[in-house]
Design a protein around this motif. Structure first.
Motif, PDB file in Angstrom:
ATOM      1  N   UNK A   2       0.825  -1.219   0.000  1.00  0.00           N
ATOM      2  CA  UNK A   2       0.000   0.000   0.000  1.00  0.00           C
ATOM      3  C   UNK A   2       0.856   1.265   0.000  1.00  0.00           C
ATOM      4  N   UNK A   3       1.970   1.249   0.738  1.00  0.00           N
ATOM      5  CA  UNK A   3       2.749   2.470   0.929  1.00  0.00           C
ATOM      6  C   UNK A   3       3.802   2.708  -0.142  1.00  0.00           C
ATOM      7  N   UNK A   4       4.405   1.620  -0.668  1.00  0.00           N
ATOM      8  CA  UNK A   4       5.615   1.795  -1.486  1.00  0.00           C
ATOM      9  C   UNK A   4       5.499   1.332  -2.934  1.00  0.00           C
ATOM     10  N   UNK A   5       4.418   0.622  -3.290  1.00  0.00           N
ATOM     11  CA  UNK A   5       4.366   0.034  -4.633  1.00  0.00           C
ATOM     12  C   UNK A   5       4.323   1.079  -5.740  1.00  0.00           C
ATOM     13  N   UNK A   6       3.726   2.229  -5.498  1.00  0.00           N
ATOM     14  CA  UNK A   6       3.601   3.244  -6.558  1.00  0.00           C
ATOM     15  C   UNK A   6       4.844   4.111  -6.709  1.00  0.00           C
ATOM     16  N   UNK A  66      -0.066  -1.597 -20.043  1.00  0.00           N
ATOM     17  CA  UNK A  66       1.156  -0.906 -19.630  1.00  0.00           C
ATOM     18  C   UNK A  66       1.221  -0.644 -18.127  1.00  0.00           C
ATOM     19  N   UNK A  67       0.135  -0.161 -17.553  1.00  0.00           N
ATOM     20  CA  UNK A  67       0.170   0.164 -16.129  1.00  0.00           C
ATOM     21  C   UNK A  67       0.336  -1.083 -15.266  1.00  0.00           C
ATOM     22  N   UNK A  68      -0.334  -2.173 -15.648  1.00  0.00           N
ATOM     23  CA  UNK A  68      -0.196  -3.429 -14.901  1.00  0.00           C
ATOM     24  C   UNK A  68       1.238  -3.940 -14.957  1.00  0.00           C
ATOM     25  N   UNK A  69       1.841  -3.845 -16.135  1.00  0.00           N
ATOM     26  CA  UNK A  69       3.218  -4.311 -16.301  1.00  0.00           C
ATOM     27  C   UNK A  69       4.173  -3.515 -15.409  1.00  0.00           C
ATOM     28  N   UNK A  70       3.979  -2.202 -15.361  1.00  0.00           N
ATOM     29  CA  UNK A  70       4.834  -1.369 -14.511  1.00  0.00           C
ATOM     30  C   UNK A  70       4.665  -1.734 -13.046  1.00  0.00           C
ATOM     31  N   UNK A  71       3.438  -2.005 -12.645  1.00  0.00           N
ATOM     32  CA  UNK A  71       3.199  -2.376 -11.254  1.00  0.00           C
ATOM     33  C   UNK A  71       3.871  -3.705 -10.909  1.00  0.00           C
ATOM     34  N   UNK A  72       3.856  -4.640 -11.846  1.00  0.00           N
ATOM     35  CA  UNK A  72       4.508  -5.937 -11.618  1.00  0.00           C
ATOM     36  C   UNK A  72       6.009  -5.746 -11.445  1.00  0.00           C
ATOM     37  N   UNK A  73       6.597  -4.887 -12.276  1.00  0.00           N
ATOM     38  CA  UNK A  73       8.034  -4.615 -12.163  1.00  0.00           C
ATOM     39  C   UNK A  73       8.365  -3.948 -10.829  1.00  0.00           C
ATOM     40  N   UNK A  74       7.486  -3.100 -10.338  1.00  0.00           N
ATOM     41  CA  UNK A  74       7.701  -2.452  -9.038  1.00  0.00           C
ATOM     42  C   UNK A  74       7.561  -3.449  -7.893  1.00  0.00           C
ATOM     43  N   UNK A  75       6.604  -4.361  -8.025  1.00  0.00           N
ATOM     44  CA  UNK A  75       6.441  -5.392  -7.000  1.00  0.00           C
ATOM     45  C   UNK A  75       7.686  -6.274  -6.909  1.00  0.00           C
ATOM     46  N   UNK A  76       8.297  -6.554  -8.046  1.00  0.00           N
ATOM     47  CA  UNK A  76       9.531  -7.344  -8.037  1.00  0.00           C
ATOM     48  C   UNK A  76      10.638  -6.593  -7.301  1.00  0.00           C
ATOM     49  N   UNK A  77      10.711  -5.274  -7.486  1.00  0.00           N
ATOM     50  CA  UNK A  77      11.696  -4.468  -6.764  1.00  0.00           C
ATOM     51  C   UNK A  77      11.484  -4.570  -5.257  1.00  0.00           C
ATOM     52  N   UNK A  78      10.221  -4.473  -4.837  1.00  0.00           N
ATOM     53  CA  UNK A  78       9.917  -4.606  -3.411  1.00  0.00           C
ATOM     54  C   UNK A  78      10.294  -5.992  -2.900  1.00  0.00           C
ATOM     55  N   UNK A  79      10.013  -7.002  -3.706  1.00  0.00           N
ATOM     56  CA  UNK A  79      10.337  -8.381  -3.308  1.00  0.00           C
ATOM     57  C   UNK A  79      11.831  -8.562  -3.102  1.00  0.00           C
TER      58      UNK A  79
END
Length: 417
Positions: A122-126, A150-163
């Motif tokens: 919630x806090x860091x994904x965006x 496009x937006x979903x793909x970017x969110x997936x890439x950000x989730x991987x960074x958090x992981x």
């Protein structure tokens, strides 16, 4: 209450059809983490134990899938050794096993860990940066094909960074499974037998937000952790990736088998999970996908290689020749021949692993190609008997239909060593 398997004179005479499909297990702990359409319910496993086994201690599952068999067995106080060629499913089963074996205090801490993960999303994904390695591997595996908006793909890439930034191993495991099991629903694809692109009409329906899907999946896992009374004494052991590599000369240590091999119906079990395999890092190039296809039991058109069909078992010769006479794709007879060749290798491995007198219970379905019926159950029975097993029981579990409406079936074959 679910209707039990009916047994008369040692023969299974009836079973409730929904129990032999994935839908029959909805709502069970650990079952809904990933919608594996090819699976069955834990109730089905328990019914087979009641009908065909006498106080088993340790069973073998050569085609583990999402882990329904070992999880159900553990809840009955039975250990299980398993093989599974798909590393995404191995990781999924591994996490389920960890959760199953947690003590109550461990489950409380794990639930708190998940709560922290949801807060992190919630806090860091965006604001997180896109993971460049995952983006690069996407191009290497899929080229320019777009499976996400496009937006979903970017969110997936950000989730991987958090992981990647997570230091706690359990947190990382929860994150990996929550994201990977949410990918398909957030994509431009859908499961309809095989995975395919959504139609224009289907795309009119909004695609769920990946962040919401991941959060919901974490909440589901968290809810399952809060259940009381889950046993943790039994062993669930990963024996290896390939059922074709079970040792034929092993010291028999298993009291039987409950499994469902790939159906010979063209379903590509690896390709259907390519998004999950990509996100988890198991696919980095198109060559990687081919390696997995070479490891599986041949059951789909895309599994066929140059070596497929070079060996035609006597038990399968008639059906292979019939399909060869009139088929719309020359790979089909090779696929059929390759399937039974591989399943004989598996049967020989099972023979070496199970004790004398042990039941070997196999859920299987037949198929049809170009109007030629492939009685997979009959040929497979002959293959297992050629190894030394005796067919003890055959039960029609439910009726099925081909894409063109031809009547097929799902059956339970019970052999005895």
């Amino acid at each position: 209450m679910t209707k039990q398997i009916q047994v008369k004179n040692g023969k299974i005479t009836a079973v409730q059809a929904k129990d032999v499909t994935h839908s029959g297990g909805r709502g069970e702990p650990f079952h809904d983490w990933f919608p594996y359409l090819e699976g069955y319910s834990s109730q089905f496993v328990k019914q087979i134990i009641d009908a065909k086994f006498e106080n088993p201690k340790n069973l073998l599952e050569p085609f583990c899938g999402v882990g329904t068999t070992p999880i159900a067995l553990a809840q009955l106080g039975i250990s299980c050794g398993y093989t599974e060629v798909n590393p995404f499913l191995v990781e999924l089963v591994s996490l389920k096993t960890i959760c199953l074996r947690m003590k109550p205090s461990g489950r409380i801490k794990a639930a708190e860990t998940i709560q922290t993960l949801k807060q992190l999303i919630r806090n860091d994904s965006n604001t997180a940066k896109s993971d460049t390695l995952l983006k690069t591997s996407y191009s290497g595996v899929f080229g320019v094909v777009e499976y996400f908006r496009e937006n979903s793909f970017k969110q997936i890439l950000r989730l991987k960074t958090l992981e990647r930034k997570l230091e706690c191993d359990l947190s990382k495991r929860f994150m990996r499974i929550a994201v990977s099991t949410s990918l398909l629903e957030a994509s431009l694809l859908r499961r309809a037998g095989d995975v395919r692109f959504k139609t224009e009409k289907e795309l009119l329906k909004p695609i769920p937000d990946i962040l919401e899907l991941v959060t919901e999946k974490l909440s589901l896992i968290q809810s399952d952790l809060n259940l009381n009374g889950l046993p943790n004494e039994q062993e669930i052991v990963f024996l290896g990736a390939n059922a074709k590599q079970l040792h034929t000369d092993a010291m028999p240590s298993f009291d039987g088998v409950i499994t469902s091999p790939p159906y010979l119906n063209g379903t590509n079990y690896i390709r259907n999970m390519k998004l999950e395999l990509w996100y988890l890092g198991f696919l980095n190039s198109k060559v990687d996908l081919q390696k997995f296809r070479q490891a599986v039991v041949t059951s789909a058109i895309n599994d066929v290689s140059r070596a497929s069909g070079l060996v035609v078992l006597d038990e399968a010769r008639d059906v292979v020749e019939a399909i060869s006479q009139d088929c719309y794709d020359k790979r089909i007879p090779k696929m059929v021949a390759g399937y039974f060749e591989h399943m004989k290798i598996v049967a020989e491995g099972i023979w070496g692993q199970v004790r004398s007198g042990s039941p070997v219970c196999i859920d299987i379905g037949d198929s049809i190609y170009g109007g030629v019926h492939v009685p997979t159950h009959s040929v497979l029975a002959a293959v297992f008997e050629s190894v030394g097993f005796k067919l003890e029981d055959e039960t029609v579990l439910r009726k099925r239909h081909s894409n063109r409406g031809a009547e097929l079936s799902q059956r339970l074959l019970v052999f005895r060593k």
